[in-house]
Design a protein around this motif. Structure first.
Motif, mmCIF file in Angstrom:
data_model
loop_
_atom_site.group_PDB
_atom_site.id
_atom_site.type_symbol
_atom_site.label_atom_id
_atom_site.label_comp_id
_atom_site.label_asym_id
_atom_site.label_seq_id
_atom_site.Cartn_x
_atom_site.Cartn_y
_atom_site.Cartn_z
ATOM 1 N N VAL A 18 0.847 -1.204 0.000
ATOM 2 C CA VAL A 18 0.000 0.000 0.000
ATOM 3 C C VAL A 18 0.879 1.250 0.000
ATOM 4 O O VAL A 18 0.643 2.198 -0.754
ATOM 5 C CB VAL A 18 -0.924 0.039 1.258
ATOM 6 N N ILE A 19 1.914 1.241 0.852
ATOM 7 C CA ILE A 19 2.847 2.374 0.929
ATOM 8 C C ILE A 19 3.464 2.612 -0.456
ATOM 9 O O ILE A 19 3.561 3.747 -0.926
ATOM 10 C CB ILE A 19 3.946 2.095 1.990
ATOM 11 N N ASN A 20 3.843 1.526 -1.116
ATOM 12 C CA ASN A 20 4.442 1.631 -2.446
ATOM 13 C C ASN A 20 3.466 2.226 -3.456
ATOM 14 O O ASN A 20 3.801 3.130 -4.210
ATOM 15 C CB ASN A 20 4.915 0.252 -2.912
ATOM 16 N N LYS A 21 2.226 1.731 -3.459
ATOM 17 C CA LYS A 21 1.203 2.244 -4.383
ATOM 18 C C LYS A 21 1.011 3.749 -4.212
ATOM 19 O O LYS A 21 0.914 4.493 -5.181
ATOM 20 C CB LYS A 21 -0.142 1.545 -4.140
ATOM 21 N N LEU A 22 0.954 4.188 -2.947
ATOM 22 C CA LEU A 22 0.757 5.618 -2.679
ATOM 23 C C LEU A 22 1.956 6.429 -3.155
ATOM 24 O O LEU A 22 1.798 7.483 -3.760
ATOM 25 C CB LEU A 22 0.540 5.849 -1.178
ATOM 26 N N SER A 23 3.164 5.912 -2.906
ATOM 27 C CA SER A 23 4.367 6.667 -3.310
ATOM 28 C C SER A 23 4.461 6.798 -4.828
ATOM 29 O O SER A 23 4.971 7.783 -5.343
ATOM 30 C CB SER A 23 5.627 6.006 -2.748
ATOM 31 N N GLU A 24 3.922 5.809 -5.533
ATOM 32 C CA GLU A 24 3.949 5.862 -7.005
ATOM 33 C C GLU A 24 3.018 6.941 -7.571
ATOM 34 O O GLU A 24 3.137 7.325 -8.723
ATOM 35 C CB GLU A 24 3.556 4.499 -7.589
ATOM 36 N N MET A 25 2.092 7.423 -6.739
ATOM 37 C CA MET A 25 1.122 8.412 -7.209
ATOM 38 C C MET A 25 1.653 9.836 -7.180
ATOM 39 O O MET A 25 0.999 10.763 -7.642
ATOM 40 C CB MET A 25 -0.147 8.353 -6.345
ATOM 41 N N ASN A 26 2.849 10.026 -6.562
ATOM 42 C CA ASN A 26 3.359 11.380 -6.420
ATOM 43 C C ASN A 26 4.884 11.376 -6.537
ATOM 44 O O ASN A 26 5.561 10.708 -5.765
ATOM 45 C CB ASN A 26 2.928 11.940 -5.055
ATOM 46 N N GLU A 27 5.387 12.124 -7.499
ATOM 47 C CA GLU A 27 6.850 12.165 -7.716
ATOM 48 C C GLU A 27 7.594 12.764 -6.532
ATOM 49 O O GLU A 27 8.797 12.569 -6.384
ATOM 50 C CB GLU A 27 7.168 12.968 -8.984
#
Length: 203
Positions: free
Chosen positions: A101-110
């Motif tokens: 989940v943490i990874n998915k969220l980080s992928e949404m914002n540079e």
């Protein structure tokens, strides 16, 4: 600047320097499993078995996790320049549920740079971010790249799971296999939503 802050900053910067991307971390866990090992300094059949279970769980979650639209929108629009430095190990069940989940969220914002480090290889860093005196993982340190400050921390469990754990400990004095199974069932039903709700507040 007092010396403690400096030391923590140095530890964080050092951790970031020797950290892995999410994919690199996943590859390390998999290649160690191929040798019958888990990450971390302690090795045992039990830890390897947990790691194997977690590896499968994370593969599944990487494919199936859906982030709620409102949260996705907030995360993608957040103006931020932070590193999410996560201390973890492959055998940790809570980490297996949260990291995808943490990874998915980080992928949404540079502006969010997710970096992962081994807890056992970063003992001094871990000792600065204990939970109730224990080296509980996963532990996420949100570190502002511009101001070089720790803006917040998160972990080792999402807020609802933390409450479940605390309530159970209060009533029964500790956690037993039955509770761990119930917690697993909760994670499966929640599908990462509580982690996402907690983390969006960090932005």
């Amino acid at each position: 600047m007092d010396t403690t802050t400096m030391t923590i900053n140095e530890l964080i910067e050092g951790g970031i320097e020797n950290s892995y991307s999410y994919q690199e971390y996943r590859n390390i866990v998999s290649s160690l499993l191929a040798e019958g090992k888990s990450t971390g300094h302690e090795q045992s059949d039990a830890l390897t078995n947990y790691s194997m279970l977690n590896d499968r769980r994370m593969k599944r979650l990487d494919k199936t996790i859906k982030i709620n639209e409102t949260i996705a929108d907030t995360v993608s629009k957040a103006e931020t320049n932070i590193t999410w430095l996560v201390l973890t190990e492959g055998w940790c069940g809570d980490a297996a549920q949260s990291l995808p989940v943490i990874n998915k969220l980080s992928e949404m914002n540079e502006g969010i740079d997710l970096r992962i480090v081994s807890r056992d290889d970063n003992d001094e860093l871990m000792n600065n971010f204990l939970t109730n005196g224990g080296k509980s993982i996963p532990k996420l340190i949100a570190y502002n790249k511009d101001t070089k400050e720790v803006v917040s921390t998160w972990g080792p469990r999402p807020s609802v799971a933390t409450k479940m754990v605390n309530d159970y400990k209060e009533k029964h004095g500790g956690l037993d296999p039955q509770f761990k199974q119930d917690l697993q069932v909760w994670y499966n039903k929640d599908k990462g939503q509580n982690v996402a709700e907690d983390l969006v507040k960090l932005l």
